[in-house]
Design a protein around this motif. Sequence first.
Motif, PDB file in Angstrom:
ATOM      1  N   GLU A  76     -31.801 -25.263 -14.753  1.00  0.00           N
ATOM      2  CA  GLU A  76     -31.273 -24.033 -15.341  1.00  0.00           C
ATOM      3  C   GLU A  76     -30.933 -23.003 -14.275  1.00  0.00           C
ATOM      4  OE1 GLU A  76     -32.029 -20.952 -19.011  1.00  0.00           O
ATOM      5  OE2 GLU A  76     -32.889 -22.967 -18.984  1.00  0.00           O
ATOM      6  N   ALA A  79     -27.579 -24.079 -12.982  1.00  0.00           N
ATOM      7  CA  ALA A  79     -26.541 -23.823 -13.983  1.00  0.00           C
ATOM      8  C   ALA A  79     -26.212 -22.338 -14.062  1.00  0.00           C
ATOM      9  CB  ALA A  79     -26.996 -24.343 -15.350  1.00  0.00           C
ATOM     10  N   SER A  80     -27.222 -21.486 -14.026  1.00  0.00           N
ATOM     11  CA  SER A  80     -26.992 -20.044 -14.098  1.00  0.00           C
ATOM     12  C   SER A  80     -26.254 -19.552 -12.864  1.00  0.00           C
ATOM     13  CB  SER A  80     -28.323 -19.306 -14.247  1.00  0.00           C
ATOM     14  OG  SER A  80     -28.940 -19.629 -15.475  1.00  0.00           O
ATOM     15  N   TRP A  81     -26.626 -20.076 -11.707  1.00  0.00           N
ATOM     16  CA  TRP A  81     -25.957 -19.659 -10.480  1.00  0.00           C
ATOM     17  C   TRP A  81     -24.504 -20.119 -10.462  1.00  0.00           C
ATOM     18  CZ3 TRP A  81     -24.058 -22.384  -6.125  1.00  0.00           C
ATOM     19  CH2 TRP A  81     -23.687 -21.561  -5.063  1.00  0.00           C
ATOM     20  N   ARG A  82     -24.263 -21.354 -10.867  1.00  0.00           N
ATOM     21  CA  ARG A  82     -22.888 -21.857 -10.901  1.00  0.00           C
ATOM     22  C   ARG A  82     -22.020 -21.067 -11.872  1.00  0.00           C
ATOM     23  NH1 ARG A  82     -23.437 -28.516 -10.993  1.00  0.00           N
ATOM     24  NH2 ARG A  82     -24.217 -28.761  -8.835  1.00  0.00           N
ATOM     25  N   ALA A  83     -22.633 -20.580 -12.943  1.00  0.00           N
ATOM     26  CA  ALA A  83     -21.891 -19.818 -13.948  1.00  0.00           C
ATOM     27  C   ALA A  83     -21.685 -18.365 -13.524  1.00  0.00           C
ATOM     28  CB  ALA A  83     -22.622 -19.875 -15.285  1.00  0.00           C
ATOM     29  N   GLU A  85     -23.944 -16.095 -13.441  1.00  0.00           N
ATOM     30  CA  GLU A  85     -24.803 -15.197 -14.211  1.00  0.00           C
ATOM     31  C   GLU A  85     -25.725 -14.425 -13.264  1.00  0.00           C
ATOM     32  OE1 GLU A  85     -26.806 -17.750 -16.922  1.00  0.00           O
ATOM     33  OE2 GLU A  85     -24.977 -18.301 -18.016  1.00  0.00           O
TER      34      GLU A  85
END
Length: 236
Positions: A76, A79-83, A85
């Motif tokens: 997660e 995923a958050s960093w790639r997005a 966020e």
Amino acid sequence: MPKRIASIIFDVNSPDFFSPLAQARRSVRGYLSTPVPDALLHDVMRLARLAPSGANLQPGAFIAVQGSVRAQLCAELVASWRAGEQEKEDYDYFPNPMPMTLRRRQVAAAQALYGALGVARDDRAGRDAQFEQNFRFFDAPVALIVTMPHGFGSGGYMDLGMTLYGLMLAAHAKGLSTCAIGALASYPGLIRKHLALDASSHIVCGMALGYADPEAPVNQTQTTRCELDEYFKVMG
């Protein structure tokens, strides 16, 4: 990799046993998969807590994340960093704005890291791939989350910093390597949720710990320190 990163001759009977230990310690971002025995990890943690603290309050706590908990947390985080966020961090790490004198040091450290990896300044994909490793704890066998109770005050962070350095030195003296991971402080809410931590637990940083990979190019990173007269003065 320089041998001083992988091992150190530590003779407590020497009149100057601390210098080689301090000079050999490095932030290591490439690890072997060799597990760290629980007894060794516990010994390192006990030694770290010998660091001084105001009124002996001994602030801060360490959480080792393992197995599925670690895998889900890392997934997660990535995923958050790639997005793209972002969360409000629990404390301010860098000055804002960053003075140019400090900015130059920051840039020099980045150049040392990406230079060791052969990643060009304009290689955004390469730089992002390396930075993403922060959220995987650089695949170290031991992954630690460091927390601090809300409202402890700035002095608590100073005391916890001494404990972190004590941990790094204790680990290195026993043949292990470490890397503090400030990037984890960028996702305090996410980390608290996954670890079921109370909202009053501030996320300070992460820590990777394990045996350094002697073949990893990233472990060739060499940073410098400013000259003595930049931070030390004698008056009177």
